[in-house]
Write an enzyme that holds these catalytic residues in place. Structure first.
Site, PDB file in Angstrom:
ATOM      1  N   LYS B  80      -7.712   7.421   4.898  1.00 44.30           N
ATOM      2  CA  LYS B  80      -7.556   6.177   4.296  1.00 44.30           C
ATOM      3  C   LYS B  80      -8.563   6.402   3.089  1.00 44.30           C
ATOM      4  O   LYS B  80      -9.671   7.115   2.916  1.00 44.30           O
ATOM      5  CB  LYS B  80      -8.490   5.221   5.344  1.00 44.30           C
ATOM      6  CG  LYS B  80      -8.694   3.665   4.383  1.00 44.30           C
ATOM      7  CD  LYS B  80      -9.020   3.044   5.606  1.00 44.30           C
ATOM      8  CE  LYS B  80      -9.058   1.412   5.170  1.00 44.30           C
ATOM      9  NZ  LYS B  80      -9.568   0.519   6.228  1.00 44.30           N
ATOM     10  N   SER B 150      -6.880  -3.550   7.027  1.00 43.83           N
ATOM     11  CA  SER B 150      -6.881  -2.808   5.778  1.00 43.83           C
ATOM     12  C   SER B 150      -6.468  -1.395   5.685  1.00 43.83           C
ATOM     13  O   SER B 150      -6.073  -0.831   4.768  1.00 43.83           O
ATOM     14  CB  SER B 150      -8.157  -2.931   5.429  1.00 43.83           C
ATOM     15  OG  SER B 150      -8.877  -2.124   6.157  1.00 43.83           O
ATOM     16  N   SER B 174      -8.774  -3.667  11.566  1.00 44.42           N
ATOM     17  CA  SER B 174      -8.236  -2.955  10.130  1.00 44.42           C
ATOM     18  C   SER B 174      -7.416  -1.811  10.826  1.00 44.42           C
ATOM     19  O   SER B 174      -6.518  -1.230  10.017  1.00 44.42           O
ATOM     20  CB  SER B 174      -9.300  -2.784   9.167  1.00 44.42           C
ATOM     21  OG  SER B 174      -9.396  -3.768   8.486  1.00 44.42           O
TER      22      SER B 174
END
Lengths: 64, 464
Positions: B80, B150, B174
Site C-alpha cells: 500500500k 482505504s 480499511s
C-alpha cells in the site's frame, strides 16, 4: 458538551487557522452535526480518577 | 477479465524449491496480470518492474546456492502506498506528497525484504487513508463499482490477479472493507502485533497493518513474517510471533461462535444478511457451536473510535493543513477540520474508556471463541455514491462502511474478512470473524476451515 453551531465554528476558527470558505463552513457544520451524537456517547461513559488514558496497549497485551 | 489463479503461497514455495517454477517466472506472471488489468482497475500507483526483475533474479540465485530466506523467498508482493519504501516514490495517496521519496523502508518492508519477498509496486490508497473510496481504483468485479478503502488498491490487485500478496492498513476497517467488496481475504490483527513504524499515521491509537490475500493460509504465512516486536514502535508485542500456519488445520469441532443479537445485523442489506447467516449455518455444520451474544456498548464504542480517530487525524495533519489545505480532497479536508472540534476531554475520556470497554466485550465473549458478523452491510457501491441505500433507507456511506468494523480497531481485537458469497450481480459478500486479544490462530483456523468447506462459496472471479 458544548453545542456545535455556526457561532462555535466561528469561535474555533479564530483560534485555529481553518481554511474555510462559506460553503466549506456549511458542509463542516453538517459533518459536525453528524458526529456530535457519537461524541456525546463518550461524555456519558463512566470514568474513575485512576483510569489511565495510555494504559490500553499494555492491558491488551496482558490479556493474551 | 479472468484473473491469474495463483495457488496458495506454500504451494508456490514448494514449486520454487523443486525447480517447477522460478522467482523470475512468478514475477512475470504478476507483471502480466498488471499489464492485462491495470489499465482498467488502476490498482497501482507505481510498478517497479525492472528493479523487481533484478531482485527476483537475485532471489532465484540465492535459492539455487542454498540460501533460503523462508516462506516468502522469491515471491512477489505489493505494498500500500501509505507505507514507506526506501528510494521509491511514496505518495500516501495525496498530490501533496507526489514527489516524496522516503529515505528508509518501513519496518514491514524491511521484514518482507529480509524474508526474500520481491516488492512489485505500490498500490493505491485513499488519500492519507482517510476514506473508503480509493480513487481512481475500480472494483475488478464490476468496473463501475468502488473497491472500498482505504487499502482499495491492494485488495483490487489481489482480486484482479495483478498481485499475489499485498499489505494494507486498517484504522476503521480499511483492510476489511476492500477485502469484502473485492472478494479476497483481509486480516486486521491485534493491536501491537505488527509494527507501524514508517507508515504514514492516521491515528496512532487505532492504526493496524495486515495482509490482503487470496487464501486464508496465505494471510497466515504473511502475518507470520510481518508480526513481532519492533523497537521503533513501542506498542508492539515483546518477542517473536508464532507460526500462524501451524494451527490452521487443527479441528474446529466444538469451537464456539458468537452471533451478536444486536447492531451487527441491523440495517444490513437483506442479501448480505442471508449470505452471512448461511455462512454461520456452515460453521455449525463444520462442528462449531453457535450461540447468540449481546454486544455491549455499541454507541460508546463508535463514539470513542470517532473521538480518537478525528482528534489524532487533526493532530497529525495540523502542520500539513496549515500550508496545503487547498490541496486535499474535499472529504479529507472535512475530516481534518472536524477533528479540530473534538474537545480534549472527550478525546482523553475515549482513551481512558478503552480498557473498560474491552473488559465488557471480553466478558460478553466469555462463552465463545470467535464472533461472526457481516463485514459490510452492503456490497460494493457504485462509483460516485455518497450514501448507502440499505433496505430502502439511506445512510452516510463512510459511516455505513465503518460501523461494523471500527469497534475492533478501538479494542485491538483480531478480525478477518473472507468471502462468503455473492449477490445476484456477482458482487462479493464478506464474513467477518473476530477473536480475543492475540488469538489470531483461532480466528485463522475458523476462517480456513470455512474457506476449505467451500460449499457456500462459488469461486469468485471478476465479472466486470
Amino acid at each position: 458538551m458544548k453545542q456545535i453551531n455556526a457561532e462555535y465554528v466561528a469561535e474555533v476558527t479564530r483560534l485555529i487557522p481553518l481554511r474555510l470558505d462559506p460553503d466549506d463552513a456549511k458542509t463542516l457544520l453538517e459533518v459536525l452535526a453528524e458526529i456530535q451524537p457519537l461524541l456525546g456517547a463518550v461524555d456519558e461513559l463512566p470514568a474513575a480518577p485512576a483510569d489511565d488514558p495510555f494504559a490500553f496497549p499494555s492491558i491488551l497485551r496482558e490479556g493474551r | 477479465m479472468s484473473p491469474e489463479h495463483f495457488p496458495p503461497v506454500r504451494e508456490l514455495a514448494l514449486q520454487l524449491r523443486s525447480g517447477e517454477v522460478t522467482a523470475p517466472e512468478l514475477l512475470e506472471r504478476v507483471l502480466k496480470g498488471i499489464e492485462d488489468t491495470d489499465h482498467d482497475v488502476r490498482a497501482y500507483t507505481l510498478v517497479r518492474a525492472e528493479d523487481a526483475r533484478r531482485e527476483a533474479e537475485q532471489a532465484q540465485e540465492e535459492l539455487q546456492s542454498g540460501r533460503d530466506r523462508g516462506s516468502l523467498h522469491g515471491l512477489p508482493i505489493s505494498v500500500k502506498d501509505l507505507i514507506d519504501t526506501q528510494g521509491v516514490v511514496t505518495t500516501y495517496g495525496s498530490p501533496i506528497f507526489k514527489a516524496h521519496v522516503p529515505a528508509a523502508d518501513a519496518t514491514v518492508v524491511t521484514k518482507l525484504k529480509d524474508a526474500g519477498a520481491v516488492i512489485v509496486g505500490k498500490t493505491n490508497t485513499h488519500e492519507f487513508a482517510l476514506g473508503g473510496i480509493t480513487p481512481p481504483t475500480r472494483n475488478p468485479h464490476s468496473l463501475n463499482r468502488i473497491p472500498g478503502g482505504s487499502s482499495g488498491g491492494s485488495a483490487a490487485a489481489v482480486a484482479a490477479g495483478s498481485a499475489l500478496l499485498a499489505v494494507g492498513s486498517d484504522t476503521g476497517g480499511s483492510i476489511r472493507i476492500p477485502a469484502s467488496y473485492c472478494g479476497v481475504v483481509g486480516m486486521k490483527p491485534s493491536y501491537g502485533l505488527i509494527s507501524r513504524a514508517g507508515v504514514f499515521p492516521e491515528s496512532w491509537s487505532l492504526d493496524h497493518l495486515g495482509p490482503i490475500t487470496r487464501f486464508v493460509e496465505d494471510a497466515a504465512v504473511l502475518l507470520g513474517v510481518l508480526a513481532g516486536q519492533d523497537p521503533a514502535d513501542h506498542t508492539t508485542i515483546r518477542g517473536a510471533a508464532p507460526d500462524y500456519t501451524n494451527a490452521l488445520t487443527a479441528s474446529v469441532d466444538g469451537l464456539r461462535v458468537g452471533i451478536p443479537s444486536n447492531h451487527f445485523f441491523d440495517d444490513v442489506d437483506s442479501t448480505v444478511e442471508t449470505s452471512v447467516r448461511s455462512a454461520v449455518d456452515e460453521l455449525r455444520e463444520l462442528g462449531m457451536i453457535v450461540r447468540e451474544i449481546d454486544f455491549p456498548n455499541v454507541s460508546e464504542l463508535l463514539g470513542a473510535h470517532t473521538a480518537i480517530d478525528l482528534a489524532e487525524i487533526a493532530a497529525n495533519h495540523r502542520r500539513i493543513y496549515a500550508t496545503h489545505a487547498d490541496e486535499y480532497l474535499v472529504e479529507t479536508k472535512q475530516l481534518i477540520e472536524a477533528g479540530f472540534f473534538v474537545p480534549a476531554h472527550t478525546y482523553i475520556d475515549a482513551l481512558r474508556a478503552r480498557p473498560r470497554l474491552l473488559g465488557d466485550l471480553l466478558e460478553a465473549m466469555s462463552d465463545v471463541d470467535v464472533v461472526a458478523t457481516p463485514t459490510q452491510p452492503i456490497v460494493a457501491p457504485e462509483v460516485g455514491a455518497s450514501v448507502a441505500a440499505i433496505n430502502a433507507k439511506e445512510e452516510d456511506l463512510l459511516f455505513a462502511m465503518v460501523r461494523l468494523l471500527a469497534p475492533f480497531n478501538l479494542l485491538g481485537l483480531p478480525a478477518v474478512s473472507l468471502p462468503c458469497g455473492q449477490n445476484s450481480e456477482g458482487l462479493p459478500i464478506g464474513l467477518q470473524l473476530v477473536g480475543k486479544p492475540f488469538d489470531e490462530p483461532t480466528v485463522l483456523r475458523v476462517a480456513h476451515h470455512f474457506e476449505q468447506s467451500g460449499s457456500l462459496r462459488e469461486d469468485i472471479v471478476p465479472v466486470r
